[in-house]
Design an enzyme around this catalytic site. Structure first.
Site, short mmCIF file in Angstrom:
data_model
loop_
_atom_site.label_atom_id
_atom_site.label_comp_id
_atom_site.label_asym_id
_atom_site.label_seq_id
_atom_site.Cartn_x
_atom_site.Cartn_y
_atom_site.Cartn_z
CG ASP A 52 32.57 -8.58 -28.77
OD1 ASP A 52 32.19 -8.74 -29.95
OD2 ASP A 52 31.79 -8.32 -27.83
CG ASP A 53 37.04 -7.29 -26.20
OD1 ASP A 53 36.09 -6.54 -26.52
OD2 ASP A 53 37.12 -7.86 -25.09
CG HIS A 103 33.58 -3.79 -29.11
ND1 HIS A 103 32.29 -3.99 -28.68
CD2 HIS A 103 34.38 -4.40 -28.19
CE1 HIS A 103 32.30 -4.69 -27.56
NE2 HIS A 103 33.55 -4.94 -27.24
CG HIS A 107 36.45 -2.72 -24.30
ND1 HIS A 107 35.96 -2.96 -23.03
CD2 HIS A 107 36.01 -3.74 -25.06
CE1 HIS A 107 35.27 -4.08 -23.03
NE2 HIS A 107 35.27 -4.58 -24.25
CG HIS A 199 35.74 -11.81 -25.92
ND1 HIS A 199 34.75 -12.60 -25.39
CD2 HIS A 199 35.37 -10.53 -25.66
CE1 HIS A 199 33.83 -11.85 -24.83
NE2 HIS A 199 34.17 -10.58 -24.98
#
Length: 250
Positions: A52-53, A103, A107, A199
């Site tokens: 993620d991210d 995503h 965020h 991540h």
């Protein structure tokens, strides 16, 4: 009678409310209804590693190098504003055979924004990450893992599938854990069909990269194959039917 009208009014408000905010849905609220995915238990030794991210100009590239070395595939849930800044990393992820999911653009916490704001966030990211070609399956992971009924409805309308992660495979690498601790967690709790959460951005992800170097050889020794989320779901009879096969009679 009054109680019935109250229930109907509350249901109507839920459908038309312009704000996604509200109490986050729990897993028990969804498992028997809309197919939000946490894992795909199966006989085959397949797992999906997710990140993620990102993308991050330093750590995403290091992650990709380790995955390539061990011939492992993964799914990257990317933040649109970073994908816009580093399109070359998105291109590499796709070229290397990985999968890219949505995503949001900044965020955001979906429980604290309007549905119109969330829609814009998703669509802005979509335009960036899918310009390489429409994916077979559109995947979305909400930041913080928060889910609400308005989100579920929007995802269904936009033909996205919501993917979270196996509860026992949240590495919490964002909390500054050591590589050895994360590797032990993943390998000790390993089950067929797991979706593992890492991540590749948002801080110093050196421990994450080091953990991958420990985990991937062990997975290969145990006979596991790391695949994308879509590949994992294709190997599960229920998810394959829900996500890939046309409705009966079509």
């Amino acid at each position: 009678m009054k109680k019935r009208y109250v229930v109907l009014i509350c249901s109507w408000l839920l459908c038309v409310a312009p704000v996604v905010s509200g109490e986050s849905l729990q897993r028990k609220d969804l498992e028997r209804g809309y197919p939000v995915v946490w894992e795909a238990p199966m006989k085959e030794k397949l797992i999906a590693i997710t990140f993620d991210d990102g993308p991050d100009p330093i750590f995403s590239s290091q992650v990709l190098d380790v995955l390539k070395e061990h011939q492992a595939k993964a799914t990257f849930f990317v933040v649109g504003e970073y994908a816009k800044m580093h399109p070359e990393i998105i291109k590499r992820e796709i070229a290397d055979g990985h999968e890219v999911g949505n995503h949001t653009f900044t965020h955001i916490d979906i429980l604290k924004v309007s549905t119109s704001k969330l829609k814009k966030e998703i669509e802005k990211t979509e335009r960036i990450i899918y310009r390489e070609g429409e994916p077979e399956l559109k995947l979305f992971r909400p930041p913080l893992g928060n889910i609400s009924w308005p989100l579920v409805k929007m995802m269904e309308e936009k033909n996205y599938k919501v993917v979270l992660w196996s509860w026992h495979q949240d590495t919490r690498d964002w909390a500054g854990r050591g590589a050895g601790s994360m590797a032990t967690q993943v390998l000790t709790n390993l089950r067929n069909g797991d979706i593992i959460l890492f991540h590749d951005a948002g801080g110093d992800r050196t421990p994450t990269v080091q953990a991958l170097k420990m985990i991937l050889p062990k997975l290969k020794e145990r006979g596991y194959k790391c695949v994308t989320v879509s590949e994992l779901l294709k190997s599960h009879p229920t998810y394959k039917k829900w996500f890939f096969e046309p409705p009966f009679g079509n």
